[in-house]
Scaffold this motif. Structure first.
Motif, mmCIF file in Angstrom:
data_model
loop_
_atom_site.group_PDB
_atom_site.id
_atom_site.type_symbol
_atom_site.label_atom_id
_atom_site.label_comp_id
_atom_site.label_asym_id
_atom_site.label_seq_id
_atom_site.Cartn_x
_atom_site.Cartn_y
_atom_site.Cartn_z
ATOM 1 N N PRO A 181 0.950 -1.157 0.001
ATOM 2 C CA PRO A 181 -0.157 -0.023 0.025
ATOM 3 C C PRO A 181 0.865 1.272 0.106
ATOM 4 N N GLU A 182 0.596 2.374 -0.651
ATOM 5 C CA GLU A 182 1.001 3.562 -0.801
ATOM 6 C C GLU A 182 0.687 4.487 0.526
ATOM 7 N N LEU A 183 1.766 4.788 1.190
ATOM 8 C CA LEU A 183 1.813 5.327 2.591
ATOM 9 C C LEU A 183 2.037 6.700 2.776
ATOM 10 N N THR A 184 2.452 7.422 1.461
ATOM 11 C CA THR A 184 2.905 8.705 1.827
ATOM 12 C C THR A 184 2.039 9.598 0.942
ATOM 13 N N CYS A 185 2.115 10.877 1.256
ATOM 14 C CA CYS A 185 1.327 11.848 0.499
ATOM 15 C C CYS A 185 2.164 13.451 0.009
ATOM 16 N N LYS A 186 1.566 13.997 -0.852
ATOM 17 C CA LYS A 186 2.359 14.800 -1.617
ATOM 18 C C LYS A 186 2.139 16.303 -1.133
ATOM 19 N N VAL A 187 1.062 16.703 -0.616
ATOM 20 C CA VAL A 187 0.933 18.165 -0.116
ATOM 21 C C VAL A 187 0.709 18.029 1.363
ATOM 22 N N LYS A 188 1.164 18.999 1.949
ATOM 23 C CA LYS A 188 1.227 19.417 3.686
ATOM 24 C C LYS A 188 0.504 20.510 3.799
ATOM 25 N N THR A 189 -0.637 20.617 4.448
ATOM 26 C CA THR A 189 -1.254 21.678 4.863
ATOM 27 C C THR A 189 -0.493 22.326 6.305
ATOM 28 N N SER A 190 -1.114 23.703 6.439
ATOM 29 C CA SER A 190 -0.651 24.366 7.591
ATOM 30 C C SER A 190 -0.955 23.677 8.840
ATOM 31 N N GLU A 191 -2.159 22.835 9.005
ATOM 32 C CA GLU A 191 -2.249 22.301 10.145
ATOM 33 C C GLU A 191 -1.691 21.028 10.383
#
Length: 268
Positions: A36-46
């Motif tokens: 499974p893919e466990l990483t994400c590309k965009v990070k929010t300020s929260e």
């Protein structure tokens, strides 16, 4: 000289070989599932991170929206799945902070991967089967959502109280009345609206409520005893006296005293 029998035998063998279903090696018959893919590309300020797997269309849910989703949740540490659901329905404000933040980014038909740090998830306490300080990864498909109409808001000029009693109960006379004032032996027939003193957002509204004064909280009984029937008063609650069910400080109430009647006999 060719042997015709031998040729016929070879021909039969060749035909059988063509018709036979080849036996696959064990490794090919049961392929290893993809990790499974466990990483994400965009990070929010929260602190939430996300990846748009499939974009949706339309409006986005708000905190009061009720969503319908397909989802699966995994531990970021090893990819093990701890929860999943199809057609699950819940209120956005009723889930962990990271999941709620992710839902508010989505549109119907969209599918997102949400990487939720522990601080926006279950924190140091965890929650069975989620261990303490666990980062989480969800894949979420937003099927649909509904949002209730906004709550009414009382105008700023109509939220304050101009006077107060010795007990600290604030009040203003909105509409004067000329009828009888209730006593402890009476039952008040009222309309009332509870609202937040700062924002003016209406929290509760009731009509034709029958309230025996002997059963009312002390503050509410004090308020009702000030009112002639036919009047409308606004009351501002002081610090709670600890009575169960008493309105809290920061809550104001508009009361219309419709009628005063003798209270029914108490049941034994």
């Amino acid at each position: 000289m060719n042997n015709p029998f031998r040729s016929a035998v070879l021909g039969a063998v060749s035909a059988a070989a063509l018709l036979a279903i080849p036996t696959l090696p064990a490794s090919a018959a049961t392929p290893t599932p993809a990790k499974p893919e466990l990483t994400c590309k965009v990070k929010t300020s929260e602190g939430l991170s996300y990846t748009v797997i499939k974009a949706g269309k339309g409006e986005k849910p708000g905190p009061d929206s009720k969503v319908e989703v397909n989802y699966s949740g995994r531990l970021a540490s090893d990819g093990s799945e701890f929860d999943s659901g199809e057609g699950a329905k819940f209120k956005v404000s009723g889930v962990i902070a990271g999941f709620a933040q992710g839902l508010k980014l989505m549109q119907p038909g969209g599918k997102y991967r949400l990487c939720i740090p522990s601080a926006l998830g279950y924190g140091p306490e965890g929650g069975d089967p989620i261990p303490p300080n666990a980062d989480l990864v969800f894949e979420v498909e937003l099927l649909s959502f509904t949002t209730p109409p906004p709550k009414p808001v009382i105008a700023p000029a109509d939220r304050v109280c101009a006077q107060s009693t010795t007990s600290g109960l604030g009040y203003s006379i909105v509409t004067a009345g000329s009828g009888r004032t209730p006593t402890d032996a009476d039952m008040a027939l009222v309309d009332f609206t509870l609202f937040d003193a700062e924002s003016g957002v209406v929290q509760e509204k009731r009509e034709w409520e029958k309230i025996p004064l002997a059963m009312a909280t002390p503050l509410f009984a004090e308020a009702l005893k000030m009112m002639p029937s036919g009047s409308t008063y606004r009351f501002c609650m002081p610090k709670s006296d600890g009575t169960m069910g008493a309105p809290q400080a920061g809550t104001n109430i508009i009361v219309t005293l419709i009628d005063v009647r003798p209270a029914p006999p108490a049941e034994d």
